[in-house]
Design a protein around this motif. Structure first.
Motif, PDB file in Angstrom:
ATOM      1  N   GLN A   7       0.849  -1.196   0.000  1.00 56.24           N
ATOM      2  CA  GLN A   7       0.000   0.000   0.000  1.00 56.24           C
ATOM      3  C   GLN A   7       0.886   1.249   0.000  1.00 56.24           C
ATOM      4  O   GLN A   7       0.685   2.168   0.776  1.00 56.24           O
ATOM      5  CB  GLN A   7      -0.950  -0.015   1.195  1.00 56.24           C
TER       6      GLN A   7
ATOM      7  N   THR B  87      -1.797  -1.155  -4.177  1.00 56.80           N
ATOM      8  CA  THR B  87      -1.124   0.039  -4.671  1.00 56.80           C
ATOM      9  C   THR B  87      -1.595   0.374  -6.082  1.00 56.80           C
ATOM     10  O   THR B  87      -1.526  -0.470  -6.989  1.00 56.80           O
ATOM     11  CB  THR B  87       0.403  -0.169  -4.666  1.00 56.80           C
TER      12      THR B  87
ATOM     13  N   TYR C  69     -11.666  -1.425   3.113  1.00 61.36           N
ATOM     14  CA  TYR C  69     -10.396  -2.044   2.689  1.00 61.36           C
ATOM     15  C   TYR C  69     -10.024  -3.192   3.612  1.00 61.36           C
ATOM     16  O   TYR C  69      -9.586  -4.255   3.171  1.00 61.36           O
ATOM     17  CB  TYR C  69      -9.322  -0.953   2.671  1.00 61.36           C
TER      18      TYR C  69
END
Length: 421
Positions: free
Chosen positions: A81, A143, A299
């Motif tokens: 991330q 990402t 998330y």
């Protein structure tokens, strides 16, 4: 079980940690390692993470470090991330494309390409170090741009799956509108990362009743308002696009808006400053309400579900992931990365069959896939001409004069991150 979060100093991380704490029966994490080069941020985030675990009586150990190799040693899964260049680079991604009349956004268009060029080499280096430490480790990529980054990982032979929170966010919204539990809804979710449509909304699994017509008949106004698209458009499409489709369906309108309001990067930077101040409070032992405005909603639930399925075979039987096409969508190359429902287990994701799609969707998907081919080539091999071709191919650009100017601006704003310049 050991999990490592690369980019653990992100202000997102307490959301993830909260999910690990709440859902420990689904994913029994014994050691959670947060790794980040920003020691000051990492100390604040790590302190809050430990307090969240303590508040919820989680027995796991939380480790913070700036040593990537030590962090991934023996890890069963590594979550990515990271943001190369930080919010300053994001601000540039959202700004200079507007000078050419193109959308300024960090995951699509010219800004998305800039992020891919900065990110892919860094992620591949991290992945090689993960492979050396534990070749059986799974890499879960959150990402952006997730589709391009995941494709780079898969082409390099890594055990990788891409993750996005768009699908789980829509699932939660639809469940609330229909007054059912989110677990009862299965989305016929199809597309590329940040270029997806819900072609069906099914009760009780992939073979269940499709309630999308009922959803649109009763709640189209609310859904359209949430997507910031006109209700008649949803009626004509007969499907629900993700909010990222607004960049395509209302491009010029979005450009006008972006030119007249503060950038999202500036908003997030201010929010992060406030969040880090909150995280520094030793009395805080839960994720603050402000974090919900940061982005990345749900998330943690999606990440826990995916990691549990990959590592233990538990979790939801079907999940929306970014994975190799492998014939699922016959109009795309096998090595394209698509975002679809898949059966996920320790052997990885296996995409479910996808019904035939409207050419309105397949044409745009094929176009953007071609752009992603060129974008990945530019990220891997560099060169101004490759950047130009990728920009020229993007459906939000597509004119050589724009592509020329955007290439110059992209290179100028990203010199420190491009080894070939």
């Amino acid at each position: 079980m050991k999990l490592t979060v690369v980019g653990g100093g992100s202000t997102y991380t307490p959301e993830l940690v909260d999910g690990f704490a709440r859902l420990r029966d689904t994913l029994p994490v014994e050691e959670l390692v947060l790794v980040d080069p920003a020691a000051d941020r990492l100390e604040l985030v790590g302190g809050l993470a430990r307090r969240i675990f303590a508040r919820q009586d989680h027995p796991g150990r939380i480790v913070t470090t700036s040593d990537l190799d030590a962090a991934v040693e023996g890890a069963d899964a590594v979550l990515l991330q990271l943001r190369v260049g930080g919010q300053a680079a994001r601000l540039q991604d959202e700004t200079w494309p507007l000078d050419c009349g193109c959308v300024g956004q960090e995951t699509t268009g010219a800004g998305g390409l800039a992020k891919a060029l900065r990110t892919v080499p860094v992620v591949l280096d991290i992945a090689e170090r993960v492979r050396r430490a534990n070749p059986r480790a799974w890499i879960i990529d959150f990402t952006n741009p997730v589709g391009i980054v995941t494709r780079a990982l898969l082409q390099a032979g890594h055990r990788a799956v891409g993750l996005c929170n768009v699908a789980i966010g829509l699932q939660r919204k639809f469940a609330a509108l229909l007054d059912v539990a989110p677990a009862e809804l299965h989305l016929d979710h199809v597309g590329l990362n940040h270029l997806t449509w819900e072609s069906g909304v099914r009760l009780h699994g992939p073979e269940g009743e499709d309630v999308l017509p009922r959803l649109l008949a009763g709640h189209a106004e609310a859904i359209a308002a949430d997507l910031r698209l006109p209700r008649p458009l949803l009626d004509r499409l007969g499907v629900v696009p993700s909010y990222y489709l607004r960049y395509y369906y209302a491009h010029d309108e979005v450009v006008r808006e972006l030119r007249t309001k503060p950038s999202r990067a500036a908003e997030v930077a201010a929010m992060e400053k406030e969040l880090l101040s909150l995280y520094s409070d030793p009395a805080l032992d839960e994720k603050p309400a402000l974090l919900a405005k940061r982005g990345g909603a749900f998330y943690s639930e999606a990440a826990v579900d995916l990691a549990a399925a990959l590592l233990t075979g538990s979790g939801s039987p079907y999940q929306v992931v970014n994975t190799r096409n492998a014939g699922t969508l016959p109009f795309l190359p096998d090595d394209a990365v698509i975002e679809v429902q898949a059966a996920v287990g320790p052997k990885g994701p296996s995409p479910l069959p996808v019904p035939s799609l409207d050419p309105l969707c397949t044409g745009l998907m094929a176009h953007v896939t071609a752009y992603e081919d060129l974008a990945l080539d530019a990220a891997l091999r560099g060169g101004r001409d490759r950047v130009f071709k990728a920009l020229l191919s993007h459906p939000l650009i597509g004119q050589y004069e724009y592509a020329e100017e955007l290439t110059d601006r992209l290179v100028a704003h990203n010199r420190e991150h491009l080894a070939w310049v």
